[in-house]
Enzyme design. Structure first.
Site: not given
Length: 458
Positions: A360, A385
């Site tokens: 992320s 991600k």
């Protein structure tokens, strides 16, 4: 309400009078008549198409100016087919049947009595068409489901909704899914409650593990956590993350015999909370006080956190260049760039350590430093991600994490499910703590040793 309305007969003129039976038998032109099929909007589309096709095929024969010598046998059959699908609507005929017969009586002698009566019957069903239930007929659980459905409808980044009709799913769910209790509506997994319930089942059709339902207790915890903000870029579902006020650990490593990089500053960033950028700046300042001129930023097992903090930390190491592109279904929506204002260390040699637990916001940072050639990336491909979530509160205290966008690295690489690919691997036995890192740099005979002289070269 759908209608099928076409003329059965073409009039001789706009002022043509209604024909008498005798005139009709002599072949005189007939006045225009219409057959109207009323079909409920709740009728399954495949049935509706079949009904409308039968109706319109039968009435299409009017284009040739039919007279009494041309039988129309298909229309009564079409009408019967339509009415057979709506048996409950026949109760609305009542007095309309008698009045329809009286209106059609002049035509009975010419052999079209069944046709006209059929048209009257079809037109009569308009009084009994089905109407959707009002909002007052919906249960509290129905309304909660609709609230969740609307949040996804407005915010979800993929407007194809994983290749399905989002509106049709709503109608089918309200009609078929059990929503008698709160557990059936959002399916609490605790206490052996039903697991295949409405909201979670709906979200599962998107095939997006990051768009998920948050039960009231989980949603409350999420809102109270210090590292949660409007954009929830982490944590990764299924991964545990320790929340600390100071997410940075640092130390200086001295390497005997090294010339240019005899002192290496090691910075371990564990999460992107609201203190992350400030803590990184403080660590840099302390290391510089010890005459450190090269740095290692360790992002291993950092599953993300605050999106804005990831951007701010990238600006610490960069004085210019794109950091990340934010994209939705229409393409690039936002561009985040370094402006030089927040730059602290834009030129010192930099290494970034990553692994499959790097996700992320950590991937945004690593991707920006790699694509701008600001750092050398060591380790293994990151988690992958590439999506951004927003959190939406529902009226009962629960919430939804909904994917609202995806991001691309400065080189327009979509890392979702792929990750950031490092420049070099790390030794399999390479330690994850700061003391172990320094030991591997000092001991040239160690299996985890990294050559300090080549550490920062591409």
């Amino acid at each position: 309400m759908a209608t099928c309305s076409r003329p059965l007969f073409v009039p001789a003129s706009a002022a043509a009078a209604s024909p008498s039976p005798a005139a009709s038998r002599r072949g005189a032109p007939l006045v225009r008549l219409h057959a109207v099929a009323i079909v409920s909007i709740w009728e399954p589309r495949r049935h509706l198409r079949a009904h409308m096709s039968l109706c319109c095929k039968a009435t299409r024969r009017s284009s040739g100016g039919l007279t009494t010598g041309h039988p129309i046998s298909a229309l009564p059959r079409a009408i019967k087919r339509i009415l057979s699908s709506y048996p409950s609507l026949l109760t609305s005929l009542g007095g309309n049947l008698a009045r329809g017969y009286k209106a059609a009586k002049p035509f009975l002698s010419i052999g079209f009595g069944r046709v006209v009566l059929g048209m009257v019957l079809v037109m009569s069903v308009s009084a009994a068409t089905y109407t959707a239930p009002s909002s007052s007929a919906l249960t509290e659980e129905n309304l909660l489901f609709l609230e969740a459905w609307r949040a996804v409808d407005r915010a979800y980044y993929d407007k194809s909704f994983n290749g399905q009709s989002w509106f049709r799913y709503r109608e089918n769910a309200l009609r078929n899914e059990p929503m008698n209790t709160r557990e059936e509506t959002f399916s609490l997994l605790e206490h052996n409650c039903i697991s295949d319930a409405a909201i979670k089942k709906m979200l599962s059709t998107l095939d997006d593990p990051f768009t998920r339902f948050l039960e009231p207790e989980k949603f409350k915890s999420l809102r109270e956590a210090q590292w949660i903000w409007i954009f929830v870029v982490g944590p990764i579902p299924g991964m545990r993350q320790t929340v600390t006020l100071n997410p940075v650990r640092s130390r200086m490593c001295e390497i005997p015999g090294a010339k240019d990089n005899s002192k290496v500053g090691y910075i371990k960033l564990t999460t992107f909370n609201q203190n992350a950028a400030g803590s990184v700046k403080e660590a840099l300042q302390k290391l510089r006080e010890n005459n450190v001129k090269s740095f290692v930023l360790d992002l291993r097992n950092n599953s993300g956190g605050l999106f804005p903090e990831g951007i701010e930390i990238a600006k610490i190491w960069m004085d210019k260049g794109v950091i990340v592109y934010i994209c939705d279904s229409q393409g690039v929506r936002d561009i985040y760039e370094a402006d030089g204002i927040s730059t602290v260390a834009a030129s010192e040699p930099l290494v970034v350590l990553v692994n499959k637990g790097t996700a992320s916001a950590s991937e945004i940072l690593a991707g920006a430093l790699k694509d701008n050639k600001r750092a050398v990336i060591y380790g293994e491909p990151t988690y992958g991600k590439g999506k951004i979530q927003s959190v939406f509160a529902l009226s009962d205290g629960s919430g939804l994490a909904v994917t609202v966008a995806r991001y691309e690295t400065p080189a327009h690489t979509d890392i979702d499910k792929v990750g950031v690919i490092p420049d070099r691997p790390l030794p399999a036995s390479f330690p994850t703590d700061e003391d172990g890192f320094c030991s591997c740099l000092r001991d040239s005979n160690s299996a985890c040793n990294l050559n300090a002289a080549q550490l920062f070269t591409r």
